[in-house]
Design a protein around this motif. Structure first.
Motif, PDB file in Angstrom:
ATOM      1  N   THR A 176       0.821  -1.210   0.000  1.00  0.00           N
ATOM      2  CA  THR A 176       0.000   0.000   0.000  1.00  0.00           C
ATOM      3  C   THR A 176       0.853   1.257   0.000  1.00  0.00           C
ATOM      4  N   MET A 177       1.833   1.312   0.891  1.00  0.00           N
ATOM      5  CA  MET A 177       2.656   2.511   1.014  1.00  0.00           C
ATOM      6  C   MET A 177       3.581   2.673  -0.186  1.00  0.00           C
ATOM      7  N   ALA A 178       4.126   1.559  -0.688  1.00  0.00           N
ATOM      8  CA  ALA A 178       5.023   1.629  -1.853  1.00  0.00           C
ATOM      9  C   ALA A 178       4.267   2.157  -3.070  1.00  0.00           C
ATOM     10  N   THR A 179       3.041   1.691  -3.252  1.00  0.00           N
ATOM     11  CA  THR A 179       2.227   2.170  -4.368  1.00  0.00           C
ATOM     12  C   THR A 179       1.930   3.655  -4.224  1.00  0.00           C
ATOM     13  N   ARG A 180       1.669   4.089  -3.008  1.00  0.00           N
ATOM     14  CA  ARG A 180       1.376   5.507  -2.769  1.00  0.00           C
ATOM     15  C   ARG A 180       2.588   6.372  -3.103  1.00  0.00           C
ATOM     16  N   LEU A 181       3.777   5.914  -2.736  1.00  0.00           N
ATOM     17  CA  LEU A 181       4.992   6.684  -3.024  1.00  0.00           C
ATOM     18  C   LEU A 181       5.224   6.811  -4.530  1.00  0.00           C
ATOM     19  N   VAL A 182       5.074   5.693  -5.238  1.00  0.00           N
ATOM     20  CA  VAL A 182       5.255   5.728  -6.695  1.00  0.00           C
ATOM     21  C   VAL A 182       4.209   6.635  -7.326  1.00  0.00           C
ATOM     22  N   ASN A 183       2.987   6.539  -6.848  1.00  0.00           N
ATOM     23  CA  ASN A 183       1.893   7.340  -7.394  1.00  0.00           C
ATOM     24  C   ASN A 183       2.101   8.830  -7.124  1.00  0.00           C
ATOM     25  N   MET A 186       7.596   9.560  -6.521  1.00  0.00           N
ATOM     26  CA  MET A 186       8.922   9.170  -6.037  1.00  0.00           C
ATOM     27  C   MET A 186       9.581   8.283  -7.092  1.00  0.00           C
ATOM     28  N   PRO A 187      10.829   8.566  -7.484  1.00  0.00           N
ATOM     29  CA  PRO A 187      11.516   7.757  -8.493  1.00  0.00           C
ATOM     30  C   PRO A 187      11.540   6.282  -8.112  1.00  0.00           C
ATOM     31  N   LYS A 193      15.343   1.162  -3.311  1.00  0.00           N
ATOM     32  CA  LYS A 193      16.310   1.205  -2.225  1.00  0.00           C
ATOM     33  C   LYS A 193      15.634   1.152  -0.862  1.00  0.00           C
ATOM     34  N   VAL A 194      14.534   1.878  -0.724  1.00  0.00           N
ATOM     35  CA  VAL A 194      13.821   1.897   0.551  1.00  0.00           C
ATOM     36  C   VAL A 194      13.239   0.515   0.871  1.00  0.00           C
ATOM     37  N   LEU A 195      12.725  -0.158  -0.158  1.00  0.00           N
ATOM     38  CA  LEU A 195      12.122  -1.482   0.043  1.00  0.00           C
ATOM     39  C   LEU A 195      13.176  -2.574   0.224  1.00  0.00           C
ATOM     40  N   GLY A 196      14.383  -2.313  -0.244  1.00  0.00           N
ATOM     41  CA  GLY A 196      15.429  -3.317  -0.123  1.00  0.00           C
ATOM     42  C   GLY A 196      15.350  -4.394  -1.183  1.00  0.00           C
ATOM     43  N   HIS A 197      14.788  -4.058  -2.357  1.00  0.00           N
ATOM     44  CA  HIS A 197      14.718  -5.024  -3.445  1.00  0.00           C
ATOM     45  C   HIS A 197      16.083  -5.171  -4.120  1.00  0.00           C
ATOM     46  N   THR A 202      11.534  -6.088  -9.608  1.00  0.00           N
ATOM     47  CA  THR A 202      10.621  -6.412  -8.511  1.00  0.00           C
ATOM     48  C   THR A 202       9.825  -5.191  -8.100  1.00  0.00           C
ATOM     49  N   THR A 203      10.442  -4.023  -8.200  1.00  0.00           N
ATOM     50  CA  THR A 203       9.799  -2.782  -7.766  1.00  0.00           C
ATOM     51  C   THR A 203       8.852  -2.230  -8.817  1.00  0.00           C
ATOM     52  N   ARG A 204       9.086  -2.562 -10.074  1.00  0.00           N
ATOM     53  CA  ARG A 204       8.276  -1.996 -11.162  1.00  0.00           C
ATOM     54  C   ARG A 204       6.798  -2.324 -11.036  1.00  0.00           C
ATOM     55  N   VAL A 205       6.483  -3.413 -10.351  1.00  0.00           N
ATOM     56  CA  VAL A 205       5.079  -3.796 -10.209  1.00  0.00           C
ATOM     57  C   VAL A 205       4.278  -2.707  -9.490  1.00  0.00           C
ATOM     58  N   TYR A 206       4.957  -1.909  -8.655  1.00  0.00           N
ATOM     59  CA  TYR A 206       4.257  -0.833  -7.954  1.00  0.00           C
ATOM     60  C   TYR A 206       3.888   0.298  -8.905  1.00  0.00           C
ATOM     61  N   ALA A 207       4.698   0.476  -9.939  1.00  0.00           N
ATOM     62  CA  ALA A 207       4.366   1.473 -10.963  1.00  0.00           C
ATOM     63  C   ALA A 207       3.121   1.030 -11.718  1.00  0.00           C
ATOM     64  N   GLU A 208       3.022  -0.278 -11.989  1.00  0.00           N
ATOM     65  CA  GLU A 208       1.841  -0.812 -12.659  1.00  0.00           C
ATOM     66  C   GLU A 208       0.615  -0.639 -11.777  1.00  0.00           C
ATOM     67  N   THR A 209       0.782  -0.919 -10.482  1.00  0.00           N
ATOM     68  CA  THR A 209      -0.333  -0.803  -9.546  1.00  0.00           C
ATOM     69  C   THR A 209      -0.755   0.643  -9.386  1.00  0.00           C
TER      70      THR A 209
END
Length: 229
Positions: A176-183, A186-187, A193-197, A202-209
């Motif tokens: 939830t929070m990662a999606t909010r940051l991307v939305n 946030m680059p 880096k924050v998520l530790g991926h 792996t992180t790109r899925v949040y951009a899709e969401t």
């Protein structure tokens, strides 16, 4: 002949008795597939589940209504986006109040990353810690650390109190929070880096969401301007 129902019960018992969190379960299945010579499924979805902003607000409000300490604990879990295994390992000395950072030490090879926190959360955590310099950031009622399973139970109980119908679990707060940051712009590399991926993929899925919440944002803008669909 394989017996799927019995096998499913065995797997569920192993996950439950082993106190596996979300990441532990994923890793266990990955190892099992490798041992069995199976390939991971190709139909991986390109979005992740998340809570809406309204659900998130209700969730945090319900946590604070139940108990101020529970509210702070779940707010910290949400805003830091830590894995539940990382969260229960947090120590007082892992928080830099002056810099507004939480230091996360990953057990896998001793990796370390820094997660920024807001000034508001930093102040609240500072008050919570009081004069303590060491020990668990959030002590259990017995004075030790919480188990991952207990945090999962607290999240589930709070979601029920908030009348959220979907299944809510600690990793959903991270989504939830990662999606909010991307939305919010946030680059994606910073989010990684924050998520530790390990991988940016792996992180790109949040951009899709994040694109899934366009309708939600659109309706919010219209509501604030006094218009309606």
């Amino acid at each position: 002949m394989p017996e799927p129902q019995k096998d499913a019960k065995r797997i569920a018992r192993i996950l439950n008795d082993g106190d596996y969190d979300y990441d532990g379960s994923k890793y266990l299945f990955k190892l099992a597939r490798r041992r069995a010579g199976l390939k991971p499924p190709d139909n991986r979805k390109n979005t992740v589940d998340r809570m809406t902003r309204e659900e998130t607000d209700r969730f945090i409000d319900a946590a604070y209504s139940a108990d101020g300490r529970r509210g702070l604990m779940l707010r910290t879990l949400l805003e830091t986006m830590l894995r539940v295994s990382e969260f229960v390992s947090l120590q007082v000395e892992d928080v830099s109040f002056e810099e507004g950072l939480v230091i996360v030490r990953d057990g896998k090879g001793g990796k370390r990353r820094e997660v920024p926190i807001t000034e508001s959360l930093s102040r609240e955590l500072n008050l919570h810690v009081g004069g303590r310099n060491t020990g668990p950031l959030f002590q259990s009622p017995r004075g030790g650390t919480y188990s991952a399973r207990r945090i999962q139970q607290i999240v589930k109980e709070t979601a029920k109190e908030a009348d959220i119908k979907k299944r809510v679990y600690p990793h959903l707060l991270r989504h939830t929070m990662a999606t909010r940051l991307v939305n919010s712009g946030m680059p994606i590399e910073h989010v990684r880096k924050v998520l530790g991926h390990e991988s940016i993929d792996t992180t790109r899925v949040y951009a899709e969401t994040a694109t899934e919440s366009v309708q939600e944002s659109f309706e919010s803008v219209l509501a604030s301007s006094g218009h309606s669909l």
